[in-house]
Design an enzyme around this catalytic site. Structure first.
Site, PDB file in Angstrom:
ATOM      1  N   SER A  39       0.848  -1.206   0.000  1.00 19.23           N
ATOM      2  CA  SER A  39       0.000   0.000   0.000  1.00 19.23           C
ATOM      3  C   SER A  39       0.868   1.235   0.000  1.00 19.23           C
ATOM      4  O   SER A  39       1.776   1.356   0.818  1.00 19.23           O
ATOM      5  CB  SER A  39      -0.863   0.105   1.265  1.00 19.23           C
ATOM      6  OG  SER A  39      -1.403  -1.102   1.630  1.00 19.23           O
ATOM      7  N   HIS A  71      -3.811  -1.380  -4.309  1.00 23.05           N
ATOM      8  CA  HIS A  71      -3.117  -2.610  -4.721  1.00 23.05           C
ATOM      9  C   HIS A  71      -3.642  -2.950  -6.113  1.00 23.05           C
ATOM     10  O   HIS A  71      -4.705  -3.523  -6.252  1.00 23.05           O
ATOM     11  CB  HIS A  71      -3.473  -3.769  -3.783  1.00 23.05           C
ATOM     12  CG  HIS A  71      -2.924  -3.640  -2.408  1.00 23.05           C
ATOM     13  ND1 HIS A  71      -2.169  -4.606  -1.807  1.00 23.05           N
ATOM     14  CD2 HIS A  71      -3.010  -2.631  -1.521  1.00 23.05           C
ATOM     15  CE1 HIS A  71      -1.818  -4.199  -0.609  1.00 23.05           C
ATOM     16  NE2 HIS A  71      -2.323  -3.013  -0.402  1.00 23.05           N
ATOM     17  N   HIS A  97      -3.238 -10.792   1.006  1.00 24.59           N
ATOM     18  CA  HIS A  97      -3.041 -10.794   2.462  1.00 24.59           C
ATOM     19  C   HIS A  97      -3.793 -11.949   3.107  1.00 24.59           C
ATOM     20  O   HIS A  97      -4.820 -12.401   2.594  1.00 24.59           O
ATOM     21  CB  HIS A  97      -3.556  -9.493   3.085  1.00 24.59           C
ATOM     22  CG  HIS A  97      -2.880  -8.262   2.571  1.00 24.59           C
ATOM     23  ND1 HIS A  97      -3.218  -7.683   1.367  1.00 24.59           N
ATOM     24  CD2 HIS A  97      -1.877  -7.504   3.090  1.00 24.59           C
ATOM     25  CE1 HIS A  97      -2.453  -6.619   1.173  1.00 24.59           C
ATOM     26  NE2 HIS A  97      -1.630  -6.482   2.196  1.00 24.59           N
ATOM     27  N   TYR A  99      -5.671 -11.720   5.655  1.00 21.34           N
ATOM     28  CA  TYR A  99      -7.025 -11.293   6.068  1.00 21.34           C
ATOM     29  C   TYR A  99      -8.061 -11.439   4.957  1.00 21.34           C
ATOM     30  O   TYR A  99      -9.253 -11.323   5.217  1.00 21.34           O
ATOM     31  CB  TYR A  99      -7.023  -9.854   6.594  1.00 21.34           C
ATOM     32  CG  TYR A  99      -6.575  -8.781   5.622  1.00 21.34           C
ATOM     33  CD1 TYR A  99      -7.333  -8.441   4.506  1.00 21.34           C
ATOM     34  CD2 TYR A  99      -5.365  -8.107   5.823  1.00 21.34           C
ATOM     35  CE1 TYR A  99      -6.922  -7.462   3.618  1.00 21.34           C
ATOM     36  CE2 TYR A  99      -4.943  -7.129   4.942  1.00 21.34           C
ATOM     37  CZ  TYR A  99      -5.719  -6.819   3.836  1.00 21.34           C
ATOM     38  OH  TYR A  99      -5.288  -5.863   2.963  1.00 21.34           O
ATOM     39  N   GLU A 100      -7.602 -11.689   3.715  1.00 27.00           N
ATOM     40  CA  GLU A 100      -8.559 -11.880   2.624  1.00 27.00           C
ATOM     41  C   GLU A 100      -9.290 -13.218   2.751  1.00 27.00           C
ATOM     42  O   GLU A 100     -10.309 -13.439   2.093  1.00 27.00           O
ATOM     43  CB  GLU A 100      -7.860 -11.737   1.266  1.00 27.00           C
ATOM     44  CG  GLU A 100      -7.394 -10.305   1.021  1.00 27.00           C
ATOM     45  CD  GLU A 100      -6.516 -10.151  -0.212  1.00 27.00           C
ATOM     46  OE1 GLU A 100      -6.847 -10.730  -1.261  1.00 27.00           O
ATOM     47  OE2 GLU A 100      -5.486  -9.455  -0.114  1.00 27.00           O
ATOM     48  N   ALA A 127       3.231  -0.822   4.087  1.00 26.11           N
ATOM     49  CA  ALA A 127       2.852   0.305   4.933  1.00 26.11           C
ATOM     50  C   ALA A 127       2.453  -0.298   6.269  1.00 26.11           C
ATOM     51  O   ALA A 127       1.901  -1.404   6.311  1.00 26.11           O
ATOM     52  CB  ALA A 127       1.677   1.050   4.317  1.00 26.11           C
ATOM     53  N   MET A 214       0.049  -6.095   8.351  1.00 22.73           N
ATOM     54  CA  MET A 214      -0.711  -7.299   7.993  1.00 22.73           C
ATOM     55  C   MET A 214      -0.111  -8.041   6.798  1.00 22.73           C
ATOM     56  O   MET A 214      -0.825  -8.720   6.061  1.00 22.73           O
ATOM     57  CB  MET A 214      -2.165  -6.912   7.692  1.00 22.73           C
ATOM     58  CG  MET A 214      -2.845  -6.166   8.848  1.00 22.73           C
ATOM     59  SD  MET A 214      -4.540  -5.716   8.481  1.00 22.73           S
ATOM     60  CE  MET A 214      -4.848  -4.461   9.734  1.00 22.73           C
ATOM     61  N   SER A 215       1.215  -7.939   6.629  1.00 20.55           N
ATOM     62  CA  SER A 215       1.830  -8.592   5.455  1.00 20.55           C
ATOM     63  C   SER A 215       3.263  -8.997   5.754  1.00 20.55           C
ATOM     64  O   SER A 215       3.674  -9.089   6.904  1.00 20.55           O
ATOM     65  CB  SER A 215       1.797  -7.636   4.260  1.00 20.55           C
ATOM     66  OG  SER A 215       2.681  -6.556   4.463  1.00 20.55           O
ATOM     67  N   ASN A 238       0.959   5.406   9.886  1.00 24.92           N
ATOM     68  CA  ASN A 238       0.097   5.869  10.985  1.00 24.92           C
ATOM     69  C   ASN A 238       0.733   5.456  12.305  1.00 24.92           C
ATOM     70  O   ASN A 238       1.493   4.487  12.353  1.00 24.92           O
ATOM     71  CB  ASN A 238      -1.315   5.263  10.875  1.00 24.92           C
ATOM     72  CG  ASN A 238      -1.308   3.738  10.906  1.00 24.92           C
ATOM     73  OD1 ASN A 238      -1.176   3.098   9.877  1.00 24.92           O
ATOM     74  ND2 ASN A 238      -1.430   3.170  12.090  1.00 24.92           N
ATOM     75  N   HIS A 250      -7.819   4.116   6.446  1.00 23.37           N
ATOM     76  CA  HIS A 250      -7.055   3.684   5.271  1.00 23.37           C
ATOM     77  C   HIS A 250      -6.634   4.873   4.395  1.00 23.37           C
ATOM     78  O   HIS A 250      -5.594   4.822   3.743  1.00 23.37           O
ATOM     79  CB  HIS A 250      -7.880   2.661   4.475  1.00 23.37           C
ATOM     80  CG  HIS A 250      -7.103   1.966   3.393  1.00 23.37           C
ATOM     81  ND1 HIS A 250      -6.013   1.152   3.666  1.00 23.37           N
ATOM     82  CD2 HIS A 250      -7.244   1.957   2.050  1.00 23.37           C
ATOM     83  CE1 HIS A 250      -5.521   0.687   2.522  1.00 23.37           C
ATOM     84  NE2 HIS A 250      -6.253   1.155   1.521  1.00 23.37           N
TER      85      HIS A 250
HETATM   86  I1  8IG Z   1      -0.852   0.926   6.927  1.00 23.12           I
HETATM   87  O1  8IG Z   1      -1.707   0.220  12.645  1.00 23.12           O
HETATM   88  C1  8IG Z   1      -1.152  -0.109   8.524  1.00 23.12           C
HETATM   89  N1  8IG Z   1      -1.259  -1.426   8.477  1.00 23.12           N
HETATM   90  N2  8IG Z   1      -2.013  -4.316  11.996  1.00 23.12           N
HETATM   91  N3  8IG Z   1      -1.860  -2.026  12.340  1.00 23.12           N
HETATM   92  C2  8IG Z   1      -1.847  -3.106  11.514  1.00 23.12           C
HETATM   93  N4  8IG Z   1      -1.657  -3.014  10.211  1.00 23.12           N
HETATM   94  C3  8IG Z   1      -1.470  -1.783   9.731  1.00 23.12           C
HETATM   95  C4  8IG Z   1      -1.490  -0.631  10.505  1.00 23.12           C
HETATM   96  C5  8IG Z   1      -1.688  -0.754  11.899  1.00 23.12           C
HETATM   97  N5  8IG Z   1      -1.285   0.420   9.719  1.00 23.12           N
END
Ligand code: 8IG
Length: 276
Positions: A39, A71, A97, A99-100, A127, A214-215, A238, A250
């Site tokens: 991302s 993506h 990912h 989570y998909e 990211a 998450m990757s 973030n 997001h």
């Molecule tokens: I961009 O704060 C991004 N991806 N788990 N936590 C998690 N995944 C993220 C975050 C976050 N920011």
């Protein structure tokens, strides 16, 4: 929808087929280095110039269509001049990912394909949220090590792979020579799709984590298990939950990625020719 039967029945065979398809479509028998652009990283590849080839990922065996904004699901090939020598970079714009909910195989199919296509170095970008309060939004951080909190491995069977030097020290040194301001951190893999609670971020910080996302972790393991060297770079987009009191969204992630793309692009352009 791409073809995925072979991916689930024999993932390594699917990666071999995908690599053969890429060699045939590009006319390039072997690639040297692969980049997975997460991302916000997609426009950083503009620094590599014009691609010599591009296709939609789902045209290649085992790749799923993209699921997330930012993506785009393309596979590209770039020719890169490395002090007069030609290097070939295979670039994945976007990734699958955990989570998909499609399982672990599609998550690691790109890097397995890249290794089977000849890549000796895999660059994984993402990211992420910053847990370490010294990090600023828009700051890139080299992944030094990781903590997996998903309880999912891309490997099964009695394959006891050593992960001591998973994020290649050799390559981290090359990157730090290119940009001496870069810091290193420990990345936690969180399945998502929810972000963490503030209590979970406190737990992660207590465990020694600096970054959360998450990757990257399954891809790093799968690439390393096949013998490739791995570089992981996170862009802090973030502050993690509870760090500032602000909510996470997001759009903030996409905006921070866009703002940092030029810096990321010149870093990659400078580093790639020095890798092999
Ligand atoms: I961009 O704060 C991004 N991806 N788990 N936590 C998690 N995944 C993220 C975050 C976050 N920011």
């Amino acid at each position: 929808m791409g073809k995925t039967e072979l991916l689930y029945s024999d993932p390594i065979a699917a990666a071999v087929v995908a690599a053969e398809e890429i060699a045939k479509k590009t006319g390039i028998a072997s690639h040297d280095v692969a980049l997975v652009m997460g991302s916000g990283w997609v426009s950083a590849v503009d620094a590599l110039g014009a691609p010599v080839f591009e296709c939609n990922a789902e045209e290649i065996e085992g790749f799923l269509p993209p699921a997330v904004e930012g993506h785009s699901g393309k596979i590209r090939s770039y020719e890169i001049d490395a002090n007069g020598k030609k290097m070939r970079a295979l670039v994945f714009l976007g990734r699958t990912h955990l989570y998909e909910g499609k399982g672990i195989e599609p998550v690691v199919h790109g890097v397995r394909t890249a290794v089977k296509a000849g890549c000796k170095v895999i660059i994984l970008t993402n990211a992420c949220g910053g847990i370490n309060t010294a990090y600023k939004v828009g700051q890139p951080v080299l992944i030094r090590d990781h903590i997996s909190l998903t309880a999912v491995s891309p490997l099964s069977g009695a394959t006891f792979v050593d992960l001591t030097d998973l994020y290649s020290k050799r390559i981290r040194e090359i990157v730090k020579k290119e940009d001496s301001s870069l810091q290193e951190g420990v990345y936690v893999h969180w399945r998502g799709p929810t972000y963490e609670t503030p209590a979970e971020i406190l737990m992660m910080r207590t465990m020694g984590a600096d970054l959360v996302g998450m990757s990257t972790v399954p891809e790093a393991i799968a690439a390393h298990a096949l013998g490739a060297e791995v570089l992981g770079i996170s862009l802090v987009t973030n502050a993690a939950a509870g760090v500032t009191g602000e909510k996470l969204n997001h759009e903030e992630v996409i905006a921070a990625g866009k703002a940092a793309a030029d810096r990321m692009g010149s870093l990659l352009k400078g580093v790639i020719p020095k890798l092999l």
